[in-house]
Design an enzyme around this catalytic site. Structure first.
Site, short mmCIF file in Angstrom:
data_model
loop_
_atom_site.label_atom_id
_atom_site.label_comp_id
_atom_site.label_asym_id
_atom_site.label_seq_id
_atom_site.Cartn_x
_atom_site.Cartn_y
_atom_site.Cartn_z
N ARG A 19 0.85 -1.19 0.00
CA ARG A 19 0.00 0.00 0.00
C ARG A 19 0.89 1.24 0.00
NH1 ARG A 19 -4.00 -1.07 4.91
NH2 ARG A 19 -4.79 0.92 4.21
N TYR A 24 6.04 5.09 0.05
CA TYR A 24 7.04 4.12 0.52
C TYR A 24 7.65 3.25 -0.59
CZ TYR A 24 5.08 5.48 5.01
OH TYR A 24 4.66 6.21 6.10
N ASN A 75 14.60 1.14 11.48
CA ASN A 75 13.49 2.01 11.07
C ASN A 75 12.40 1.80 12.11
OD1 ASN A 75 11.29 3.36 10.08
ND2 ASN A 75 11.57 2.66 7.96
N HIS A 81 8.60 8.65 16.72
CA HIS A 81 8.01 9.92 17.14
C HIS A 81 7.38 9.83 18.53
CE1 HIS A 81 8.59 10.28 12.89
NE2 HIS A 81 7.57 9.50 12.60
N ASP A 88 15.21 4.62 25.37
CA ASP A 88 15.95 4.15 26.56
C ASP A 88 16.69 2.85 26.27
OD1 ASP A 88 15.13 6.32 28.04
OD2 ASP A 88 13.55 5.25 29.13
N GLU A 99 19.56 5.33 12.16
CA GLU A 99 18.11 5.42 12.03
C GLU A 99 17.76 5.62 10.55
OE1 GLU A 99 16.54 8.68 14.26
OE2 GLU A 99 14.47 8.33 13.63
N HIS A 101 14.56 6.23 7.76
CA HIS A 101 13.15 6.43 7.37
C HIS A 101 13.10 6.42 5.86
CE1 HIS A 101 11.74 7.23 11.39
NE2 HIS A 101 12.85 7.93 11.58
N ILE A 102 12.17 5.67 5.34
CA ILE A 102 12.05 5.56 3.88
C ILE A 102 11.63 6.90 3.28
CG2 ILE A 102 10.77 4.40 2.03
CD1 ILE A 102 10.44 2.03 4.08
N ARG A 112 5.75 14.18 12.58
CA ARG A 112 6.83 13.24 12.15
C ARG A 112 8.20 13.91 12.18
NH1 ARG A 112 3.87 8.88 9.90
NH2 ARG A 112 1.93 9.62 8.98
O1 CA2 Z 1 9.35 6.83 6.36
C1 CA2 Z 1 9.45 5.90 7.16
O2 CA2 Z 1 10.18 4.92 6.99
C2 CA2 Z 1 8.57 5.89 8.41
O3 CA2 Z 1 9.35 5.38 9.48
C3 CA2 Z 1 7.41 4.97 8.12
C4 CA2 Z 1 6.36 4.95 9.23
C5 CA2 Z 1 5.95 6.36 9.61
O4 CA2 Z 1 5.07 6.32 10.71
C6 CA2 Z 1 7.14 7.22 9.96
O5 CA2 Z 1 6.69 8.53 10.25
C7 CA2 Z 1 8.11 7.29 8.80
C8 CA2 Z 1 5.10 4.22 8.78
C9 CA2 Z 1 5.33 2.90 8.19
C10 CA2 Z 1 4.08 2.52 7.46
O6 CA2 Z 1 4.48 1.65 6.44
C11 CA2 Z 1 3.59 1.38 5.48
C12 CA2 Z 1 4.13 0.81 4.36
C13 CA2 Z 1 3.29 0.53 3.31
C14 CA2 Z 1 1.94 0.79 3.40
C15 CA2 Z 1 1.42 1.36 4.53
C16 CA2 Z 1 2.26 1.65 5.58
#
Ligand code: CA2
Length: 170
Positions: A19, A24, A75, A81, A88, A99, A101-102, A112
């Site tokens: 999704r 992503y 990740n 957040h 900790d 760290e 983040h995609i 975020r």
């Molecule tokens: O950008 C990133 O890697 C995040 O860590 C992804 C998190 C988000 O809460 C962070 O703010 C940034 C969310 C992961 C959700 O992953 C999905 C992947 C595909 C479809 C739906 C959600």
């Protein structure tokens, strides 16, 4: 220092590729993992890879890494957040933490923009898509090399550890 690296992914990252490809990308988590395994073997790193939607499980893996590993690539997903508990746990680790983040979290909603994990990370990679995991592995490999005095890490940090050549480093 151990060349074992824990690659940890937090909540919802199991849905990668299924999704929201606009945010992503279209690679699945399995794709990311196999790309990382290939790169890790080139970098002579051993990888232990986990994903969980549960904060407690992620903390248990961080504790295991603390005993066994030379670094963590994480990740934390949305826990970045929100989770002082993950902060900790990471703060007890004596090795580099990267760290990932995609998405570029700084270009998204303001909630975020802050990450607790960044407080203990050696570095943060955000907005490079799933390539960010490979960049993180390269960096952590370099940091482990530098800490262990391996050749690849000697470009700057290994002064005094290499055999004398009679030539100046400059
Ligand atoms: O950008 C990133 O890697 C995040 O860590 C992804 C998190 C988000 O809460 C962070 O703010 C940034 C969310 C992961 C959700 O992953 C999905 C992947 C595909 C479809 C739906 C959600």
């Amino acid at each position: 220092m151990s060349r074992l690296v824990y690659l940890l992914n937090g909540p919802n990252l199991n849905l990668l590729g299924e999704r929201e490809p606009a945010v992503y990308g279209s690679e699945t988590l399995a794709d990311v993992e196999s790309d990382c395994r290939r790169l890790a073997s080139q970098l002579r790193l051993e990888l232990e890879i986990h994903q969980s939607n549960a904060e407690a499980q992620l903390i248990d893996w961080i504790h295991a890494a603390r005993e066994r590993a030379g670094g963590i690539v994480i990740n934390p997903g949305a826990f970045a957040h929100t989770s002082i508990a993950i902060l900790d746990a990471l703060a007890t680790c004596q090795f580099p933490i990267i760290e990932v983040h995609i998405s570029n979290i700084h270009k998204r909603e303001t909630f975020r923009h802050h990450s607790y994990v960044s407080l203990v990370a050696s570095g943060v990679i955000a907005g490079f898509g799933t390539q960010g995991y490979q960049l993180a592995l390269q960096r952590i490999g370099r940091l482990i090399d530098e800490a262990t005095g391996n050749e690849k890490g000697k470009r700057n940090g290994g002064k005094g550890k290499s055999k004398p050549t009679g030539k100046s480093a400059r």
